[in-house]
Scaffold this motif. Structure first.
Motif, PDB file in Angstrom:
ATOM      1  N   GLY A   1       4.272  -9.570  -0.910  1.00  0.00           N
ATOM      2  CA  GLY A   1       3.619 -10.188  -1.952  1.00  0.00           C
ATOM      3  C   GLY A   1       2.629  -8.812  -2.686  1.00  0.00           C
ATOM      4  O   GLY A   1       2.168  -9.043  -3.496  1.00  0.00           O
ATOM      5  N   ARG A   2       2.400  -7.907  -1.852  1.00  0.00           N
ATOM      6  CA  ARG A   2       1.573  -6.554  -2.549  1.00  0.00           C
ATOM      7  C   ARG A   2       2.525  -5.585  -2.702  1.00  0.00           C
ATOM      8  O   ARG A   2       2.183  -4.705  -3.889  1.00  0.00           O
ATOM      9  CB  ARG A   2       0.454  -6.140  -1.393  1.00  0.00           C
ATOM     10  CG  ARG A   2      -0.465  -7.410  -1.101  1.00  0.00           C
ATOM     11  CD  ARG A   2      -1.533  -6.882  -0.142  1.00  0.00           C
ATOM     12  NE  ARG A   2      -1.086  -6.262   1.030  1.00  0.00           N
ATOM     13  CZ  ARG A   2      -1.282  -4.946   1.264  1.00  0.00           C
ATOM     14  NH1 ARG A   2      -1.936  -4.183   0.749  1.00  0.00           N
ATOM     15  NH2 ARG A   2      -0.748  -4.629   2.769  1.00  0.00           N
TER      16      ARG A   2
ATOM     17  N   LEU B   1      -4.222  -2.588  -2.544  1.00  0.00           N
ATOM     18  CA  LEU B   1      -4.036  -2.042  -1.371  1.00  0.00           C
ATOM     19  C   LEU B   1      -5.284  -2.063  -0.470  1.00  0.00           C
ATOM     20  O   LEU B   1      -6.311  -2.338  -1.002  1.00  0.00           O
ATOM     21  CB  LEU B   1      -4.111  -0.359  -1.645  1.00  0.00           C
ATOM     22  CG  LEU B   1      -2.701   0.213  -1.917  1.00  0.00           C
ATOM     23  CD1 LEU B   1      -2.704   1.565  -2.688  1.00  0.00           C
ATOM     24  CD2 LEU B   1      -1.999   0.270  -0.640  1.00  0.00           C
ATOM     25  N   LYS B   2      -5.232  -1.991   0.739  1.00  0.00           N
ATOM     26  CA  LYS B   2      -6.257  -2.034   1.686  1.00  0.00           C
ATOM     27  C   LYS B   2      -6.549  -0.928   2.563  1.00  0.00           C
ATOM     28  O   LYS B   2      -5.536  -0.144   2.817  1.00  0.00           O
ATOM     29  CB  LYS B   2      -5.753  -3.448   2.774  1.00  0.00           C
ATOM     30  CG  LYS B   2      -5.513  -4.388   2.126  1.00  0.00           C
ATOM     31  CD  LYS B   2      -4.730  -5.729   3.140  1.00  0.00           C
ATOM     32  CE  LYS B   2      -4.574  -7.008   2.199  1.00  0.00           C
ATOM     33  NZ  LYS B   2      -4.158  -8.085   3.353  1.00  0.00           N
TER      34      LYS B   2
ATOM     35  N   PRO C   1      -9.961   0.677  -2.331  1.00  0.00           N
ATOM     36  CA  PRO C   1      -9.146  -0.587  -1.949  1.00  0.00           C
ATOM     37  C   PRO C   1      -9.122  -1.604  -3.282  1.00  0.00           C
ATOM     38  O   PRO C   1      -9.953  -1.613  -3.981  1.00  0.00           O
ATOM     39  CB  PRO C   1     -10.444  -1.192  -0.859  1.00  0.00           C
ATOM     40  CG  PRO C   1     -11.108  -0.207  -0.529  1.00  0.00           C
ATOM     41  CD  PRO C   1     -11.028   0.967  -1.274  1.00  0.00           C
ATOM     42  N   GLY C   2      -7.912  -2.250  -3.255  1.00  0.00           N
ATOM     43  CA  GLY C   2      -7.633  -3.034  -4.573  1.00  0.00           C
ATOM     44  C   GLY C   2      -6.765  -2.443  -5.287  1.00  0.00           C
ATOM     45  O   GLY C   2      -6.175  -2.935  -6.404  1.00  0.00           O
ATOM     46  N   GLY C   3      -6.717  -1.018  -5.259  1.00  0.00           N
ATOM     47  CA  GLY C   3      -6.050  -0.300  -6.240  1.00  0.00           C
ATOM     48  C   GLY C   3      -4.490  -0.159  -5.942  1.00  0.00           C
ATOM     49  O   GLY C   3      -4.267  -0.821  -5.112  1.00  0.00           O
ATOM     50  N   SER C   4      -3.924   0.687  -6.918  1.00  0.00           N
ATOM     51  CA  SER C   4      -2.627   0.599  -6.760  1.00  0.00           C
ATOM     52  C   SER C   4      -1.891   2.254  -6.643  1.00  0.00           C
ATOM     53  O   SER C   4      -2.627   3.132  -7.211  1.00  0.00           O
ATOM     54  CB  SER C   4      -1.906  -0.002  -7.863  1.00  0.00           C
ATOM     55  OG  SER C   4      -2.107  -1.408  -8.139  1.00  0.00           O
ATOM     56  N   LEU C   5      -0.865   2.607  -6.114  1.00  0.00           N
ATOM     57  CA  LEU C   5      -0.117   3.522  -6.168  1.00  0.00           C
ATOM     58  C   LEU C   5       1.479   3.215  -6.362  1.00  0.00           C
ATOM     59  O   LEU C   5       1.926   2.333  -5.682  1.00  0.00           O
ATOM     60  CB  LEU C   5      -0.334   4.171  -4.697  1.00  0.00           C
ATOM     61  CG  LEU C   5      -1.642   5.206  -4.641  1.00  0.00           C
ATOM     62  CD1 LEU C   5      -1.930   5.697  -3.283  1.00  0.00           C
ATOM     63  CD2 LEU C   5      -1.721   6.256  -5.836  1.00  0.00           C
ATOM     64  N   ARG C   6       2.144   4.373  -6.858  1.00  0.00           N
ATOM     65  CA  ARG C   6       3.589   4.151  -6.946  1.00  0.00           C
ATOM     66  C   ARG C   6       4.200   5.523  -6.220  1.00  0.00           C
ATOM     67  O   ARG C   6       3.998   6.393  -6.632  1.00  0.00           O
ATOM     68  CB  ARG C   6       4.289   3.954  -8.093  1.00  0.00           C
ATOM     69  CG  ARG C   6       5.665   3.731  -8.011  1.00  0.00           C
ATOM     70  CD  ARG C   6       6.444   3.287  -9.491  1.00  0.00           C
ATOM     71  NE  ARG C   6       6.788   4.590 -10.096  1.00  0.00           N
ATOM     72  CZ  ARG C   6       7.675   4.526 -11.166  1.00  0.00           C
ATOM     73  NH1 ARG C   6       8.483   3.565 -11.386  1.00  0.00           N
ATOM     74  NH2 ARG C   6       7.760   5.714 -11.713  1.00  0.00           N
ATOM     75  N   LEU C   7       4.926   4.996  -5.029  1.00  0.00           N
ATOM     76  CA  LEU C   7       5.432   6.265  -4.323  1.00  0.00           C
ATOM     77  C   LEU C   7       6.790   6.458  -5.012  1.00  0.00           C
ATOM     78  O   LEU C   7       7.508   5.648  -5.224  1.00  0.00           O
ATOM     79  CB  LEU C   7       5.652   5.815  -2.748  1.00  0.00           C
ATOM     80  CG  LEU C   7       4.300   5.667  -2.071  1.00  0.00           C
ATOM     81  CD1 LEU C   7       4.362   5.512  -0.643  1.00  0.00           C
ATOM     82  CD2 LEU C   7       3.395   6.952  -2.465  1.00  0.00           C
TER      83      LEU C   7
ATOM     84  N   VAL D   1      -1.247   8.533   1.997  1.00  0.00           N
ATOM     85  CA  VAL D   1      -1.701   7.483   1.097  1.00  0.00           C
ATOM     86  C   VAL D   1      -3.074   7.058   2.076  1.00  0.00           C
ATOM     87  O   VAL D   1      -3.144   6.794   3.236  1.00  0.00           O
ATOM     88  CB  VAL D   1      -1.108   6.244   0.981  1.00  0.00           C
ATOM     89  CG1 VAL D   1      -1.645   5.046   0.268  1.00  0.00           C
ATOM     90  CG2 VAL D   1       0.366   6.502   0.234  1.00  0.00           C
ATOM     91  N   THR D   2      -4.046   7.282   1.253  1.00  0.00           N
ATOM     92  CA  THR D   2      -5.498   7.107   1.879  1.00  0.00           C
ATOM     93  C   THR D   2      -6.226   5.852   0.952  1.00  0.00           C
ATOM     94  O   THR D   2      -6.287   6.263  -0.188  1.00  0.00           O
ATOM     95  CB  THR D   2      -6.505   8.233   1.897  1.00  0.00           C
ATOM     96  OG1 THR D   2      -5.815   9.000   2.743  1.00  0.00           O
ATOM     97  CG2 THR D   2      -7.581   8.014   2.516  1.00  0.00           C
TER      98      THR D   2
END
Length: 114
Positions: A65-66, A85-86, A14-20, A110-111
């Motif tokens: 916003g995210r 991310l949540k 949680p709070g992290g980032s990913l790019r698809l 995405v998990t």
């Protein structure tokens, strides 16, 4: 034949980032609205974001916003940058062209979990 291939999913805290990423072939990519959707098993597939050929972007309220959708017409690729991310963002994410009756990629998981 339209082909959409997603990549970039995975496990993130949680709070992290990913790019698809979604690489498209078989279409004049720059002419089309591209979208990202997500689906939890047993639930309906929900719109996350869309981007028009002219670059106009729309987002689901839950991700505004995210998340940021973008496209690179030279690479026939659409991206979804996901920040902050949540756990409730956990889902299979699908790339789409042509809306509900259009073409879909195979999906990428995405998990979001600690």
């Amino acid at each position: 034949q339209v082909q959409l291939v997603e990549s970039g999913g995975g496990l993130v805290q949680p709070g992290g980032s990913l790019r698809l990423s979604c690489a498209a072939s078989g279409i004049m990519f720059s002419n089309y609205v591209m979208g990202w959707y997500r689906q939890i098993p047993g639930k309906q597939r929900d719109l996350v974001a869309t981007i028009t050929s002219g670059g106009r972007k729309d987002y689901a309220n839950s991700v505004k916003g995210r998340f940021t959708i973008s496209r690179d017409n030279a690479k026939n690729t659409v991206y979804l940058q996901m920040n902050s991310l949540k756990p409730e963002d956990t889902s299979v994410y699908y790339c789409n062209v042509g809306g509900a009756y259009g073409s879909w990629g195979q999906g990428t998981q995405v998990t979001v979990s600690s």
